[in-house]
Design an enzyme around this catalytic site. Structure first.
Site, PDB file in Angstrom:
ATOM      1  N   HIS A   1      44.282  41.367  45.249  1.00  0.00           N
ATOM      2  CA  HIS A   1      43.015  41.914  46.133  1.00  0.00           C
ATOM      3  C   HIS A   1      43.959  43.078  46.963  1.00  0.00           C
ATOM      4  CE1 HIS A   1      40.084  39.277  44.717  1.00  0.00           C
ATOM      5  NE2 HIS A   1      40.242  38.395  45.779  1.00  0.00           N
TER       6      HIS A   1
ATOM      7  N   HIS B   1      33.865  40.727  49.087  1.00  0.00           N
ATOM      8  CA  HIS B   1      34.215  39.376  49.137  1.00  0.00           C
ATOM      9  C   HIS B   1      33.318  38.383  49.941  1.00  0.00           C
ATOM     10  CE1 HIS B   1      36.751  36.136  47.709  1.00  0.00           C
ATOM     11  NE2 HIS B   1      37.396  36.766  47.117  1.00  0.00           N
TER      12      HIS B   1
ATOM     13  N   GLU C   1      31.523  39.171  43.049  1.00  0.00           N
ATOM     14  CA  GLU C   1      32.139  40.482  43.291  1.00  0.00           C
ATOM     15  C   GLU C   1      31.917  41.640  42.112  1.00  0.00           C
ATOM     16  OE1 GLU C   1      36.205  39.014  44.185  1.00  0.00           O
ATOM     17  OE2 GLU C   1      35.174  37.097  44.222  1.00  0.00           O
TER      18      GLU C   1
HETATM   19  C1  GAL Z   1      38.654  35.518  44.176  1.00  0.00           C
HETATM   20  C2  GAL Z   1      39.558  35.406  43.109  1.00  0.00           C
HETATM   21  C3  GAL Z   1      40.080  34.134  43.282  1.00  0.00           C
HETATM   22  C4  GAL Z   1      40.825  33.990  44.493  1.00  0.00           C
HETATM   23  C5  GAL Z   1      40.014  34.481  45.721  1.00  0.00           C
HETATM   24  C6  GAL Z   1      40.479  34.458  47.072  1.00  0.00           C
HETATM   25  O1  GAL Z   1      38.118  37.104  44.236  1.00  0.00           O
HETATM   26  O2  GAL Z   1      38.879  35.513  42.209  1.00  0.00           O
HETATM   27  O3  GAL Z   1      41.022  33.809  42.265  1.00  0.00           O
HETATM   28  O4  GAL Z   1      41.877  34.816  44.643  1.00  0.00           O
HETATM   29  O5  GAL Z   1      39.480  35.962  45.561  1.00  0.00           O
HETATM   30  O6  GAL Z   1      41.052  33.115  47.646  1.00  0.00           O
END
Ligand code: GAL
Length: 339
Positions: free
Chosen positions: A98, A168, A300
């Site tokens: 991210h 998110h 997402e």
């Molecule tokens: C999501 C991702 C997960 C985790 C989460 C944040 O987008 O797919 O694996 O990292 O964010 O906790």
């Protein structure tokens, strides 16, 4: 129009909250992370959020935030572009997650314009930030539709770079302890399986006859504990689905029997990461609920994870001066279950 002070960051910077409102929908957005803090459809808040800015600052669940420069994971925290190797910050084992150490979720965005029904946030992500090339000017415009929320992302860079923006937000249309009892349909015949670090292997596999299949709406939790390697690796769903068709189209439908709310997600993106909130650890939410494992689910919309390192996936490279533009909408309706 309502603008208020939401809180103060440890740096001393102030965070503001902005309210968008029409007769069906009310959305509170923070300039910190260009974050959706609350989204009410007919008075029911359907998203997870915090009351306290400190939780946004210290948390690692990315609640409601815009994710960038590159959503999801980049394997080995590196990639090669125009024959040059770029090294990024590894914040998820050996990989980048991210956006890196301080993704777009961790900055206060500027507000370019604000009306009762829309707001545009912008931010200049300087060249070399988190190791990426190019000064990237990013815009995120949130707008209300008659019964929903739209998000338009734009970006332009002064050098070739990689961009994959998403939001998110965790949805819980029931507003109770688990998201597992919501119905979900995902318009996808294929998904991208992951390895033990939750990074796509590069394969694209059919969902048919597996617990990954959401073509017929089923409870999120229906098959989630099945003995199926892909679910065991992620502790639930944490997978990128290949959305059927192209252009702006419906990608998924989520519904709640309890609150009679149905949400359709529309997007022009090629993938959607369905994440069933497996890493939520019980942080206290804005309404006094503990956000335990699987309390909310994310849809997402995005390019495929690690696409920059995977030749088989559509390239997430944004060329110098090219305009990146993509739209996702979450539309609500009343859902009356058959008696
Ligand atoms: C999501 C991702 C997960 C985790 C989460 C944040 O987008 O797919 O694996 O990292 O964010 O906790």
């Amino acid at each position: 129009m309502e603008k208020s002070i939401f809180g103060t960051l440890s740096s001393g910077a102030q965070v503001h909250a902005y309210l968008l409102k029409n007769s069906n929908v009310e959305v509170t957005l923070l300039d910190y992370g260009a974050t959706v803090q609350s989204l009410k459809y007919k008075g029911v808040d359907v998203v997870l959020g915090y009351k306290d800015i400190k939780q946004y600052e210290s948390g690692d669940d990315y609640l409601g935030a815009v994710i960038g420069r590159v959503a999801n994971r980049i394997k080995g925290a590196s990639f090669t572009l125009n024959k040059k190797k770029y090294s990024l910050y590894a914040n998820d084992g050996k990989n980048t997650l991210h956006g890196g150490k301080n993704g777009f979720n961790a900055y206060v965005w500027e507000v370019e314009n604000y009306t009762e029904t829309e707001i545009k946030f912008k931010r200049l992500s300087p060249a070399k930030e988190e190791g990426f090339s190019g000064n990237l000017l990013v815009g995120v415009r949130y707008y209300l539709t008659e019964k929903g929320l739209g998000i338009e992302y734009t970006a332009v860079s002064d050098a070739d770079t990689v961009v994959n923006l998403t939001n998110h937000t965790y949805f819980n249309l029931n507003g109770d302890e688990t998201a597992e009892n919501m119905f979900l349909k995902i318009n996808a015949d294929y998904y991208t399986p992951i390895d033990k670090n939750l990074i796509p292997t590069g394969e694209v596999l059919p969902v048919k006859d597996t617990p990954m299949d959401f073509n017929w709406a089923k409870f999120v939790g229906k098959d989630i504990e099945e003995e199926f390697e892909q679910l065991e690796l992620a502790g639930g769903y944490d997978h990128n689905y290949v959305i059927k068709g192209d252009g702006f189209r419906e990608c998924a439908v989520l519904s709640s029997g309890r609150k009679n709310i149905l949400m359709r997600c529309f997007t022009d993106r090629e993938g959607v990461q369905f994440y069933s909130g497996n890493f939520l650890k019980g942080e206290m939410g804005k309404d006094g609920y503990e956000y335990k494992k699987r309390y909310g689910v994310c849809l997402e919309t995005q390019s495929f994870p690690n696409a920059v390192n995977e030749k088989a996936f559509k390239s997430p490279v944004l060329k110098k001066d090219e305009v990146y533009k993509t739209v996702t909408e979450y539309r609500f309706e009343d859902f009356l279950p058959v008696e």
